[in-house]
Design an enzyme around this catalytic site. Structure first.
Site, PDB file in Angstrom:
ATOM      1  N   HIS A 260       0.811  -1.224   0.000  1.00 17.25           N
ATOM      2  CA  HIS A 260       0.000   0.000   0.000  1.00 17.25           C
ATOM      3  C   HIS A 260       0.851   1.284   0.000  1.00 17.25           C
ATOM      4  CE1 HIS A 260      -3.425  -2.588   0.440  1.00 17.25           C
ATOM      5  NE2 HIS A 260      -3.068  -2.990   1.642  1.00 17.25           N
ATOM      6  N   ASP A 309      -4.913  -8.389  -3.370  1.00 18.81           N
ATOM      7  CA  ASP A 309      -5.271  -8.101  -1.987  1.00 18.81           C
ATOM      8  C   ASP A 309      -6.583  -8.760  -1.542  1.00 18.81           C
ATOM      9  OD1 ASP A 309      -5.135  -7.041   0.539  1.00 18.81           O
ATOM     10  OD2 ASP A 309      -5.472  -4.954  -0.035  1.00 18.81           O
TER      11      ASP A 309
HETATM   12 ZN    ZN Z   1      -3.508  -6.997   2.528  1.00 22.10          ZN
END
Ligand code: ZN
Length: 435
Positions: A260, A309
């Protein structure tokens, strides 16, 4: 020795025609050839272009079960990552080991059908090693390379009471976590280690895991600065931001991948310059996380890669184009990052982050590739110069025809041999979970 001869092969940064790719019995590319004898024996793939397999660096396969089940308001105030997380915990706690295995199988199936040949499974849902082994078995059955990123998870957060929703994730003792990791490595599995986040792992524990990874040359992955609340909690506990904390403690190096890295300062982007950042734009936009400042990270020297993800959608090329589109929307500009750089992030840089084979088609590399139908509507009319940009910005999954891992075809003509069984069994899981 096997030879492959598609119309076009993407190698060394460009598409080549009339080139056969020679692969030995171990599934390794030995050479490329225009020799007539080689062309004569080659498996022809007419109307197709071959590209290196896509690499999905960050996945939580179990979250596949909450796809489409969290797209409604649950709170009178506002829905957020944190309200989504409650739903996710609910599912995580309801799943049996068999459910986790079946969810992994369908997520891996969807990955190979979209051209993914290697994945990093950031595994924390159930700390029993048998469950970890079942996920690796699922990967083997579907036929893609899995790097199991064993996740350390210690606490709900600084000065926070234990959260019963996380009970199944916890690895409270670092000695046991590392001993369990040793035993997974000894069994021959491809392993990386993954302290969940600065929030969930206290500093001493984090330093011990980082040192362990460095001594063994393992990939070290960590969620970093996905949400503002995580940054604020880090400042309250340590007096600095998450990337600053990692930098000050010597944790950032070329084996480190920050997942991220959305809410970072320019200075933090510089600290990440010798590491890799895994952006997960399809998930990040779904969760309302924000956009990764990839332009600043590239400028600082960082490598980028991609992950599906939460698996709300599995399409690494969609992640690649979304990373660019977020920058365009924020900067009110076009063409911030070029297509070749995005494609390299989706392949080579991803494989490097996982310490995995694949990610490039060149002599000595693994024969991990996917082919696309050059007559698919989404790329029809492309010429040699524009084909890669067609792939990165416009390719639809319908164009993906063959997927090959270590020289073995796992998808032929868009079909996988276990597809019906895996889909049926996953349907049973969902009917049990969502009664
Ligand atoms: Zn994750």
């Amino acid at each position: 020795m096997t030879a492959w001869l598609p119309d076009l092969i993407y190698t060394d940064g460009k598409f080549e025609s009339g080139l056969a790719m020679m692969v030995d019995e171990r599934g390794v590319i030995t050479r490329f050839s225009r020799d007539e004898e080689d062309l004569k024996i080659a498996n022809r793939l007419p109307g197709r272009a071959m590209l290196p397999g896509l690499v999905n660096v960050h996945s939580h396969t179990f979250q596949r079960v909450i796809r489409g089940r969290t797209e409604h308001r649950t709170s009178a105030e506002k829905d957020s990552f944190w309200t989504w997380r409650e739903n996710m915990y609910h599912a995580a706690n309801a799943m049996s080991p068999e459910d986790i295995y079946r969810a992994a199988r369908i997520a891996f199936l969807e990955m190979v059908l979209s051209g993914i040949t290697a994945v990093g499974e950031f595994h924390y849902v159930h700390q029993d090693l048998d469950v970890a082994r079942a996920i690796l078995k699922a990967g083997q059955e579907v036929g893609l390379r899995v790097t199991l990123l064993r996740t350390a998870y210690v606490r709900a957060g600084w000065q926070k009471d234990p959260d019963p929703g996380q009970a199944r994730f916890l690895t409270p003792e670092v000695e046991k976590f590392l001993a369990d990791t040793d035993s997974m490595i000894a069994s021959g599995a491809r392993i990386g280690v993954a302290p969940h986040s600065v929030r969930a792992v206290p500093l001493e524990y984090l330093r011990a895991v980082a040192e362990y990874a460095r001594n063994r040359g393992l990939p070290l992955h960590m969620h970093v600065s996905e949400q503002l609340a995580e940054v604020e909690a880090c400042i309250a506990e340590y007096g600095c931001r998450p990337v600053e904390l990692l930098h000050e403690n010597g944790i950032l190096d070329e084996k480190f991948t920050a997942v991220h890295a959305i809410h970072i300062t320019d200075e933090e982007a510089c600290f990440l310059g010798g590491s890799t950042v895994c952006a997960c734009p399809t998930s990040e936009r779904n969760l309302g996380d924000g956009a990764v400042p990839a332009d600043k990270l590239f400028e600082a020297g960082a490598k980028m890669c991609f992950g599906s993800d939460s698996n709300v959608q599995i399409d690494i090329l969609e992640d690649a184009r979304e990373l660019e589109y977020h920058l365009r929307m924020n900067k009110l500009e076009r063409a911030v990052l070029d297509g070749a750089r995005l494609f390299e992030s989706a392949t080579k840089s991803g494989a490097q982050s996982l310490g995995s084979d694949g990610g490039k088609l060149e002599a000595g590399a693994a024969a991990d590739f996917f082919t696309i139908d050059l007559n698919d509507c989404s790329v029809a009319g492309a010429d040699l110069e524009s084909l890669l940009a067609h792939v990165v910005f416009s390719l639809e999954r319908t164009a993906v025809r063959d997927v090959c891992v270590a020289g073995e075809l796992v998808v032929r003509d868009g079909r996988h041999r276990l597809e019906e069984e895996i889909v049926r069994e996953f349907g049973e899981v969902q009917r049990g979970l969502w009664r």
